[in-house]
Design a protein around this motif. Sequence first.
Motif, PDB file in Angstrom:
ATOM      1  N   MET A   2       0.320  -0.853   0.382  1.00 49.32           N
ATOM      2  CA  MET A   2       0.175  -0.318  -0.200  1.00 49.32           C
ATOM      3  C   MET A   2       1.064   1.554   0.357  1.00 49.32           C
ATOM      4  O   MET A   2       1.606   1.550   0.880  1.00 49.32           O
ATOM      5  N   ALA A   3       0.895   2.460  -0.937  1.00 49.54           N
ATOM      6  CA  ALA A   3       0.750   3.328  -1.217  1.00 49.54           C
ATOM      7  C   ALA A   3       0.570   4.234   0.391  1.00 49.54           C
ATOM      8  O   ALA A   3      -0.294   4.009   0.402  1.00 49.54           O
ATOM      9  N   GLN A   4       1.919   5.066   0.806  1.00 49.30           N
ATOM     10  CA  GLN A   4       1.775   5.664   1.786  1.00 49.30           C
ATOM     11  C   GLN A   4       2.239   7.044   2.152  1.00 49.30           C
ATOM     12  O   GLN A   4       1.599   7.668   3.029  1.00 49.30           O
ATOM     13  N   ASP A   5       2.173   7.190   0.791  1.00 46.97           N
ATOM     14  CA  ASP A   5       2.476   8.771   0.659  1.00 46.97           C
ATOM     15  C   ASP A   5       0.904  10.294   0.067  1.00 46.97           C
ATOM     16  O   ASP A   5       0.382   9.706  -0.122  1.00 46.97           O
ATOM     17  N   GLU A   6       0.661  10.836   0.919  1.00 43.25           N
ATOM     18  CA  GLU A   6      -0.142  11.379   1.478  1.00 43.25           C
ATOM     19  C   GLU A   6      -1.273  11.778  -0.634  1.00 43.25           C
ATOM     20  O   GLU A   6      -2.098  11.228  -0.359  1.00 43.25           O
ATOM     21  N   ALA A   7      -0.631  11.876  -0.892  1.00 50.69           N
ATOM     22  CA  ALA A   7      -0.768  12.510  -2.914  1.00 50.69           C
ATOM     23  C   ALA A   7      -1.238  10.944  -3.794  1.00 50.69           C
ATOM     24  O   ALA A   7      -1.883  10.979  -4.668  1.00 50.69           O
ATOM     25  N   VAL A   8      -1.648  10.037  -2.796  1.00 52.38           N
ATOM     26  CA  VAL A   8      -1.300   9.027  -4.315  1.00 52.38           C
ATOM     27  C   VAL A   8      -2.265   7.942  -2.536  1.00 52.38           C
ATOM     28  O   VAL A   8      -1.681   7.651  -1.813  1.00 52.38           O
ATOM     29  N   SER A   9      -2.538   7.425  -3.829  1.00 52.71           N
ATOM     30  CA  SER A   9      -3.824   6.200  -3.618  1.00 52.71           C
ATOM     31  C   SER A   9      -3.772   5.170  -4.857  1.00 52.71           C
ATOM     32  O   SER A   9      -4.615   5.166  -5.929  1.00 52.71           O
ATOM     33  N   HIS A  10      -1.961   4.216  -4.074  1.00 53.51           N
ATOM     34  CA  HIS A  10      -1.978   2.729  -4.870  1.00 53.51           C
ATOM     35  C   HIS A  10      -1.551   1.911  -4.305  1.00 53.51           C
ATOM     36  O   HIS A  10      -0.544   1.983  -3.692  1.00 53.51           O
ATOM     37  N   ASN A  11      -2.632   0.496  -4.645  1.00 48.30           N
ATOM     38  CA  ASN A  11      -1.972  -0.301  -4.272  1.00 48.30           C
ATOM     39  C   ASN A  11      -1.433  -1.484  -5.171  1.00 48.30           C
ATOM     40  O   ASN A  11      -2.369  -1.771  -6.224  1.00 48.30           O
ATOM     41  N   VAL A  12      -0.994  -2.145  -4.539  1.00 45.26           N
ATOM     42  CA  VAL A  12      -0.102  -3.290  -5.468  1.00 45.26           C
ATOM     43  C   VAL A  12      -0.201  -4.501  -5.101  1.00 45.26           C
ATOM     44  O   VAL A  12       0.582  -5.087  -4.043  1.00 45.26           O
ATOM     45  N   THR A  13      -0.700  -6.006  -5.364  1.00 43.34           N
ATOM     46  CA  THR A  13      -0.668  -7.046  -5.030  1.00 43.34           C
ATOM     47  C   THR A  13       0.474  -7.431  -5.368  1.00 43.34           C
ATOM     48  O   THR A  13       0.860  -7.806  -6.419  1.00 43.34           O
ATOM     49  N   LEU A  14       1.135  -8.094  -4.285  1.00 46.76           N
ATOM     50  CA  LEU A  14       2.241  -9.282  -4.887  1.00 46.76           C
ATOM     51  C   LEU A  14       2.279 -10.514  -5.437  1.00 46.76           C
ATOM     52  O   LEU A  14       0.934 -11.474  -4.846  1.00 46.76           O
TER      53      LEU A  14
END
Length: 167
Positions: free
Chosen positions: A98-110
């Motif tokens: 899960m992206a943890q930066d304020e401006a980014v909403s981005h999740n990637v499955t491993l």
Amino acid sequence: SDLSVNGDVLIASYTGAIVNEDYVVTVSADAVYNIYGNGNEETVMSQQVTVHSSEMPSLVTSQCVPADGATAVPATTTVSLTFDQDVIMDEMCEIVAMAQDEAVSHNVTLLPVVVSQLTLTHVFSVSNLYYFTNYEVIIPYGCFQNGYGIPTAAATLSFRTCLLYTS
């Protein structure tokens, strides 16, 4: 080592075995007698026996790749999760970065590189990560289990991807 019987099953117990080590079991001649007083012949199990822990397995973050808190991780990478004992991944489990930066909403499955097997280290491919972004890998409770079926605790691992360099 001690031998005991439970119905038709002979149980061998041994203290001092090392978790995740393979052993060959040998029952020496005349170690067991039937009701007529006849002893057994020496028997060597043809398959190795691996000792599993009855303790809850846990992630060893110091041995994971990338290391917990790593920076300059490539945006396309592999993630290796290493545990303190052999575990197998549950088929229904999904591990997400899960992206943890304020401006980014981005999740990637491993995605597992190898079909799940009972082993210390599990390797996952990760792609489509954003550059220069903080990620937290979330491993849900029970996502992995040891040879006794004991589930792992929930765990996290964080890293930061590198900057995109252009020439």
